[in-house]
Motif scaffolding. Sequence first.
Motif, mmCIF file in Angstrom:
data_model
loop_
_atom_site.group_PDB
_atom_site.id
_atom_site.type_symbol
_atom_site.label_atom_id
_atom_site.label_comp_id
_atom_site.label_asym_id
_atom_site.label_seq_id
_atom_site.Cartn_x
_atom_site.Cartn_y
_atom_site.Cartn_z
ATOM 1 N N ASN A 1 1.753 -3.542 -4.000
ATOM 2 C CA ASN A 1 0.645 -4.484 -3.774
ATOM 3 C C ASN A 1 1.133 -5.931 -3.792
ATOM 4 O OD1 ASN A 1 -2.141 -5.001 -3.369
ATOM 5 N ND2 ASN A 1 -2.332 -5.622 -5.512
ATOM 6 N N GLY B 1 0.793 -1.237 0.000
ATOM 7 C CA GLY B 1 0.000 0.000 0.000
ATOM 8 C C GLY B 1 0.819 1.277 0.000
ATOM 9 N N LYS C 1 -0.733 -1.639 -7.683
ATOM 10 C CA LYS C 1 -2.102 -1.316 -8.093
ATOM 11 C C LYS C 1 -2.333 0.185 -8.015
ATOM 12 C CE LYS C 1 -4.690 -1.833 -3.823
ATOM 13 N NZ LYS C 1 -5.730 -2.549 -3.121
ATOM 14 N N GLU D 1 3.024 4.316 -1.661
ATOM 15 C CA GLU D 1 3.100 4.987 -2.964
ATOM 16 C C GLU D 1 4.473 4.777 -3.614
ATOM 17 O OE1 GLU D 1 2.334 9.216 -2.916
ATOM 18 O OE2 GLU D 1 2.673 9.360 -5.077
ATOM 19 N N LYS E 1 -4.341 3.315 -6.653
ATOM 20 C CA LYS E 1 -5.207 3.657 -5.527
ATOM 21 C C LYS E 1 -5.320 5.177 -5.501
ATOM 22 C CE LYS E 1 -5.601 2.980 -0.599
ATOM 23 N NZ LYS E 1 -4.753 2.987 0.582
ATOM 24 N N ASP E 2 -6.522 5.678 -5.628
ATOM 25 C CA ASP E 2 -6.767 7.131 -5.662
ATOM 26 C C ASP E 2 -5.850 7.809 -6.677
ATOM 27 O OD1 ASP E 2 -8.489 6.596 -3.553
ATOM 28 O OD2 ASP E 2 -6.925 6.950 -2.064
#
Length: 423
Positions: free
Chosen positions: A377, A345, A368, A347, A370-371
Motif C-alpha cells: 500500500n 495492492g 494494509k 499480496e 484487504k480481505d
Amino acid sequence: MKVLVVGSGGREHAIVNSVAKSSRVSKIYCAPGNAGIAGLAECVDIGVMDFDALTDFAVKEKIDLTIVAPDDPLVAGAVDAFEAKGIRAFGPRANAAILEGSKAFSKDLMKKYGIPTAQYENFDNAEDALKYLETARMPIVLKADGLALGKGVLICNTLEEAREGVKSIMLDKQFGAAGNRMVIEEFMTGREVSVLSFTDGKTIRPMTSAQDHKRAKDGDQGLNTGGMGTFSPSPFYTKEIDEFCMKNIYQPTVDAMAAEGRTFKGVIFFGLMLTEDGPKVLEYNARFGDPEAQVVLPRMNNDIIDVMEACIDGTLDKIELDFKDNAAVCVVLASDGYPVKYEKGYEIKGLDKFDGKDSYFAFHAGTKLKDGKVVTNGGRVLGITAMGPDLKQARSNAYEATKWVDFDNKYCRSDIGRAIDEA
Ligand code: AMP
Ligand code: GLY
C-alpha cells in the motif's frame, strides 16, 4: 497504562514494537497505523493531521500517553493540541518543532549560539538569492525553508543549475509554501551520520548512531527517497567524535532552544557531516528518523515509556540509556518504481517467518489488510531489520531475511551498509 501512537509507517511500527515491550502498558492504539502495527495495537482510522478527532479519541479512551511520531503534525502543533485537552503527549510543542519546520530558523540558531554548521545566507525573495549566487562558490546547496517530505534540498554543481534551482523553489514553488523562504549554504564533504537523542529540555541523552541511504539505487544513484535502508552503529562515529558533539552540538542545541523560550522535549535527530574540520550539523529533525528508528530502537534495552515520561517530566538526568553491544541493519523493500510511480495492492507472502524471532523484524511501512490478506500500500512497503553481533553479520542476516517475504514488484538496494566495508 493506555498509549496512543500517531503515525502509520515503519518508524511507527518500530515505536509500537518498543511500547509493546513495556510492562507498564496494557493497551496500545495507533492512528491510523498499518497492517503490521495492527498485530500489536488497535488501529483507529484517524489521520495524523485531524487534531480534533485525535484529541477527542484520546479523551474518550482516557489515554495516559500519546506519542506523536511524524514531522507534519509536530510542526503543526499536535502536542499542543493534546496538552490543551489535558492529555500527556511525547514530542516537541510547535514552538520547538520549528527546529525542523524552518531551516532558516535552525541556521540562525546555530549561528547565534556558535554551533558548527555550513556557512549560509537566508533569503525571502528570488532576486536577492539570484544576486548572491553570482559571487558564490560552486557546488552550492539550496534548501527550501519549510517541510518538503525530505526533498527540499538541491545540490547544484554549476551557476546555471543553481539559478534554475532558486527559480524552481522560490518562483515556481516546486515545494509549495516551503519555498517562500530559502537557505543557500556551503557544500560540505565527509561521511554522514545520524544521531537520535532524547531530551527533556535540559538534559540530552544521545541514542546510538546510525546511517541512512537516501538514494533509490545502488551506489547512491537515482532519486532521493524517504530512506532505503540504515545501519547502526556507524563505525565512523568514534568516542572522540561523540564527546566533541556532546560539548559543541548536542548540549548547546538544547540550551539554545531553552534560552530562546522554546524548550525542546522529545527526540532531536542530528544529521551530521563528519568534515575535515570536525563534525557539523547538516540538519535537525524534531522526531525519530525513518528508517533510523528501525535499527536504533530494537537495540535499546530501556523501557521506552520510562524514557519518554522522563522527557516530559524533566527528569531525564535520572536515566541512563542502555544499548545492546551489537549491530542492526534495515533493508527497505519497496515497490519497483518508487519514489516516482509504482503499483499497490499486491499480496505479501512469508511474513509469518518473522513470528517468534527476537532479532529479526518486518516493520511495515506501506501495507494494509484487504480481505484478510496483507497487501502492498505504498512505495516503501517493509523495513526488514536484523540484528547480529557485528555490522557484517547483521547485514547478511538482514539480506537473508529479505528473501523470506515476497510480493510482486519487490525491489531493494543490494548495497545497504556498503560503508561498513570501508571502516
Ligand atoms: P537535509 O534534508 O538538510 O539533511 O539534506 C538532505 C541531504 O542533502 C543530506 O543528507 C546531505 O546528503 C545533503 N546535504 C545537505 N546539506 C548539505 C551540505 N551543506 N553539503 C553537502 N551536502 C548536503
Ligand atoms: N531518514 C531520514 C529522516 O527520517 O528524515
